[in-house]
Structure formats: structure tokens, C-alpha cells
Design an enzyme around this catalytic site. Structure first.
Site, short mmCIF file in Angstrom:
data_model
loop_
_atom_site.label_atom_id
_atom_site.label_comp_id
_atom_site.label_asym_id
_atom_site.label_seq_id
_atom_site.Cartn_x
_atom_site.Cartn_y
_atom_site.Cartn_z
N ASN A 1 0.57 -1.07 -0.13
CA ASN A 1 -0.04 -0.18 0.28
C ASN A 1 1.05 1.47 -0.25
OD1 ASN A 1 -2.47 1.54 -0.24
ND2 ASN A 1 -2.07 1.35 3.09
N HIS B 1 -9.32 0.66 4.00
CA HIS B 1 -8.00 0.64 5.07
C HIS B 1 -8.69 2.17 6.28
CE1 HIS B 1 -4.49 2.27 5.66
NE2 HIS B 1 -3.94 1.11 5.62
N GLU C 1 -5.78 -5.38 9.92
CA GLU C 1 -4.90 -4.25 10.16
C GLU C 1 -5.07 -3.63 11.33
OE1 GLU C 1 -3.20 -3.49 6.65
OE2 GLU C 1 -4.32 -2.14 6.61
N SER D 1 3.03 -2.50 10.69
CA SER D 1 4.12 -2.55 10.43
C SER D 1 5.65 -4.06 10.50
CB SER D 1 5.07 -1.90 11.90
OG SER D 1 3.88 -0.81 12.29
C1 PEP Z 1 -0.57 -0.29 5.50
O1 PEP Z 1 -1.14 1.28 4.91
O2 PEP Z 1 -1.68 -0.99 5.86
C2 PEP Z 1 -0.02 -0.88 6.63
C3 PEP Z 1 -0.08 -1.46 7.19
O3 PEP Z 1 0.96 0.28 6.97
P1 PEP Z 1 2.05 0.38 7.57
O4 PEP Z 1 2.89 -1.07 6.96
O5 PEP Z 1 3.52 1.21 7.40
O6 PEP Z 1 2.31 -0.23 9.44
#
Ligand code: PEP
Length: 251
Positions: A12, A96, A168, A214
Site C-alpha cells: 500500500n 483501510h 490491520e 508495521s
Molecule cells: C498499511 O498501510 O496498510 C500499513 C499496514 O502500513 P504500515 O506497513 O506502514 O504499518
């Protein structure tokens, strides 16, 4: 992950990138080498969807990061699934946490978007996840099941092959605080059980549930070992050459 489900990694890019930076990402993805047994899809800003689709190898999917719930009309600033398909992209990320929490998108709106995107022939990556205070209050299951139900209610029985669910946890997105493999597996296992109980055991077994928050080259392999984690959705780390290691995490 269970071997029957193909490993899936989404990058993403969020609101990042210029043409020159995108050329750099395409460069390291093309150089790979990428695991041929993994699906890779890049979530690209709307104005670069066409550019990325033209330049990325056909084996790498392209996703919009959002779309609206109807085909066309007076919706200034929005893009439709038909437009995404028209430029040759195949996927859309919906719901998201940044759409939910920065732009105020509700479960109901996300459900409608999922329904319309699927009806137009796009594949969807709907996202769910609890906030830190919800986890600390012991409400993780309640929150993610409510979010999931609003999405699942809008998925026709014959469209499940076009769905990859992303779990997430909001507290892990862009914070450097990854869920431990055990924390993530616990929720993934419960989500799969919920699908089994509320949709069907077949859908629960075949649907990929990916983890986001992350994910890095350092933690991706441990996450990928968990039985119900079928890949990852990656923000920050998808912009850097190390992303290749994340795509190859199940090798
Ligand atoms: C995301 O944008 O879905 C995400 C998980 O970001 P990051 O990997 O930077 O935590």
C-alpha cells in the site's frame, strides 16, 4: 500459513510517490527475484494507476486504494470501479483504517463499496482492525466481527474468490509496533472461525486473511509461519527494496 491458500502480499503506497519514485519501485520489483508462488498487488495512488499498470510486469497486480459505490455521476473527486477496470487495474483496497478514521468512512459505506466493486468485476481487499483503546478494553473481537459482518453481508456467494481480507490493528499501522505473530494469529484464527460459522466452512478455508501493521523484512517470516496468516498488507516497507523479502516471506 496453510499450503492450500496462495500467499498474498499487498503493497500500500498510500499518498506517496512521484513518477520517478514509482520507476524506482518498479525497478526493484522487476529485478526481484519474486517468489512465483506468491500473489503480489501494489496499491497505487489514483493518479498513477494507469502509469503503474503500464509499467509493472503483468504478473504484479495493481490496486486502487479506494473507490466510490456507484458507476458514475456527480461525485466530484471520486473514482469508480469501472474507471479502475478501464485502465487495466484489477483490484481495490477498501475500508483501510485511514479511510475509516481520517475520512470518516462507516461500516455501511464500506459494505456498499465492496458490493459495487465486486459487481463491476474488481477484486477487493477489505480492511478491518481495532484501535488500541478497543483492544485494551477487551473489545477486539466485537469490533472486528462487526466490521467483518458489514462487509461479508455484501459479498455474493459466487464472489469469494475475488476477496482477500486484511486484518490491520490500527495501533500497528505506521507505528513500528507490529502485532506479535501470536497476537495476529489469535485474531486471524477467530476471523476464520467466524467465516466458517457465518458464511461456510468452505469459504473460511479458501479465503486469504492477510495481516497488516508495521510488517518489515525482519518480522515477515515469523508472521508468515502462523497457520491462519496468509500474507501481509504493507505500507511503509513496500516503498523500499527490502519489500522483495516480504513478498518472498513464505519461501
Ligand atoms: C498499511 O498501510 O496498510 C500499513 C499496514 O502500513 P504500515 O506497513 O506502514 O504499518
Amino acid at each position: 500459513m496453510a499450503s492450500a491458500r496462495k500467499f498474498f502480499v499487498g503493497g500500500n503506497w498510500k499518498m506517496n510517490g512521484t513518477k520517478a519514485e514509482i520507476d524506482g519501485i518498479i525497478g526493484f520489483l522487476t529485478a526481484g527475484p519474486l517468489d512465483p508462488n506468491a500473489d503480489l498487488v501494489c496499491g497505487v495512488p489514483a493518479c498513477y494507476l494507469d502509469y503503474a499498470r503500464q509499467k509493472l510486469p503483468a504478473t504484479i497486480g495493481v490496486a486502487a486504494q479506494n473507490c466510490y459505490k456507484v458507476a458514475k455521476g456527480a461525485f466530484t473527486g471520486e473514482i469508480s470501479p469501472a474507471m479502475i477496470k478501464d485502465i487495466g487495474a484489477e483490484w481495490v483496497i477498501l475500508g483501510h483504517s485511514e479511510r475509516r478514521n481520517v475520512f470518516g468512512e462507516s461500516d455501511a459505506l464500506i459494505g456498499e463499496k465492496v458490493a459495487h466493486a465486486l459487481s463491476e468485476g474488481l477484486k477487493v481487499i477489505p480492511c478491518i482492525g481495532e484501535k488500541l483503546e478497543e483492544r485494551e478494553a477487551g473489545k477486539t473481537e466485537e469490533v472486528v466481527f462487526t466490521q467483518l459482518k458489514a462487509i461479508v453481508d455484501k459479498i455474493p456467494a459466487d464472489k469469494w474468490d475475488s476477496v482477500v481480507i486484511a486484518y490491520e490493528p490500527v495501533w500497528a499501522i505506521g507505528t513500528g509496533k507490529t502485532a506479535t505473530p501470536q497476537q495476529a494469529q489469535e485474531v486471524h484464527g477467530k476471523l476464520r472461525q467466524w467465516l466458517s460459522d457465518n458464511v461456510s466452512p468452505d469459504v473460511a478455508q479458501k479465503t486469504r486473511i492477510i495481516y497488516g501493521g508495521s510488517v518489515t523484512a525482519d518480522n515477515c517470516r515469523e508472521l508468515a509461519k502462523e497457520a491462519d496468516i496468509d500474507g501481509s498488507l504493507v505500507g511503509g516497507a513496500s516503498l523500499k527494496p527490502d519489500f522483495v523479502h516480504i513478498v518472498n516471506a513464505s519461501q
